[in-house]
Motif scaffolding. Structure first.
Motif, PDB file in Angstrom:
ATOM      1  N   UNK A  67       0.826  -1.212   0.000  1.00  0.00           N
ATOM      2  CA  UNK A  67       0.000   0.000   0.000  1.00  0.00           C
ATOM      3  C   UNK A  67       0.859   1.261   0.000  1.00  0.00           C
ATOM      4  N   UNK A  68       0.459   2.238  -0.780  1.00  0.00           N
ATOM      5  CA  UNK A  68       1.118   3.534  -0.832  1.00  0.00           C
ATOM      6  C   UNK A  68       0.364   4.463   0.130  1.00  0.00           C
ATOM      7  N   UNK A  69       1.080   5.180   0.980  1.00  0.00           N
ATOM      8  CA  UNK A  69       0.449   6.009   2.016  1.00  0.00           C
ATOM      9  C   UNK A  69      -0.520   7.034   1.425  1.00  0.00           C
ATOM     10  N   UNK A  70      -0.156   7.664   0.319  1.00  0.00           N
ATOM     11  CA  UNK A  70      -1.052   8.645  -0.306  1.00  0.00           C
ATOM     12  C   UNK A  70      -2.305   7.974  -0.855  1.00  0.00           C
ATOM     13  N   UNK A  71      -2.151   6.775  -1.439  1.00  0.00           N
ATOM     14  CA  UNK A  71      -3.303   6.032  -1.948  1.00  0.00           C
ATOM     15  C   UNK A  71      -4.220   5.602  -0.810  1.00  0.00           C
ATOM     16  N   UNK A  72      -3.640   5.162   0.308  1.00  0.00           N
ATOM     17  CA  UNK A  72      -4.436   4.754   1.463  1.00  0.00           C
ATOM     18  C   UNK A  72      -5.254   5.937   1.962  1.00  0.00           C
ATOM     19  N   UNK A  73      -4.625   7.094   2.111  1.00  0.00           N
ATOM     20  CA  UNK A  73      -5.330   8.296   2.572  1.00  0.00           C
ATOM     21  C   UNK A  73      -6.430   8.681   1.591  1.00  0.00           C
ATOM     22  N   UNK A  74      -6.144   8.603   0.301  1.00  0.00           N
ATOM     23  CA  UNK A  74      -7.145   8.926  -0.714  1.00  0.00           C
ATOM     24  C   UNK A  74      -8.313   7.968  -0.690  1.00  0.00           C
TER      25      UNK A  74
END
Length: 132
Positions: free
Chosen positions: A98-105
Motif C-alpha cells: 500500500x502507498x500512504x497517499x493512496x491509502x489516505x485517498x
C-alpha cells in the motif's frame, strides 16, 4: 467495487480482531496489471499479491475445488497446502504494497461512500417490489 468488500474486511479486522498481513487478489478485475491491485492495497492497507492465474474465472475456481476434493480424499491435504503445492506452484506473481497517499485517498473516498449508503437504502425502500 472494493468498498462493499472493505466494509466486511473492517468488520473482521477492526471489530473481530482478525489479523491480516497480506492478501491474494484473484479474478478478472486483476487482468490489467497493477491497477486494481494498487487500489485494493490502498483499500485494505495491506500488501496484495496477484498471480499469473488471477484472470481465471469462477468456473476455474470451482474446477480447482473439485480437483482438490477428488485428489485429497485419502491423504487429507489441507486446502492451503494443496493450492500452494499443486495449483499455484510455479505461478509467477507480483506484490503491491500500500502507498500512504493512496491509502489516505481511499479512506477519504470510503468515508463519502459510507455517508451515501443511507441514500441507497432510501431508494430501495421507496421503490415498490412488483409481484406477479
Amino acid at each position: 467495487a472494493f468498498s462493499p468488500v472493505k466494509i466486511g474486511m473492517d468488520v473482521m479486522t477492526k471489530d473481530e480482531g482478525v489479523a491480516v498481513d497480506s492478501l491474494v487478489g484473484h479474478g478478472g478485475i486483476f487482468t490489467t496489471p497493477k491497477v486494481a491491485q494498487k487500489i485494493l492495497a490502498a483499500a485494505f492497507n495491506t500488501p496484495i499479491k496477484v498471480m499469473s492465474t488471477a484472470a481465471e474465472g469462477g468456473a476455474w475456481g470451482m474446477a480447482v475445488l473439485a480437483d482438490y476434493l477428488w485428489h485429497t480424499n485419502e491423504d487429507k491435504t489441507n486446502l492451503a497446502d494443496y493450492l500452494d503445492g499443486r495449483v499455484f506452484a510455479g505461478a509467477q506473481s507480483t506484490t503491491e504494497a500500500p502507498d500512504a497517499d493512496d491509502v489516505a485517498g481511499f479512506e477519504e473516498f470510503f468515508e463519502r461512500f459510507r455517508k451515501g449508503l443511507p441514500i441507497e437504502h432510501a431508494a430501495i425502500e421507496s421503490v415498490p417490489l412488483e409481484t406477479k
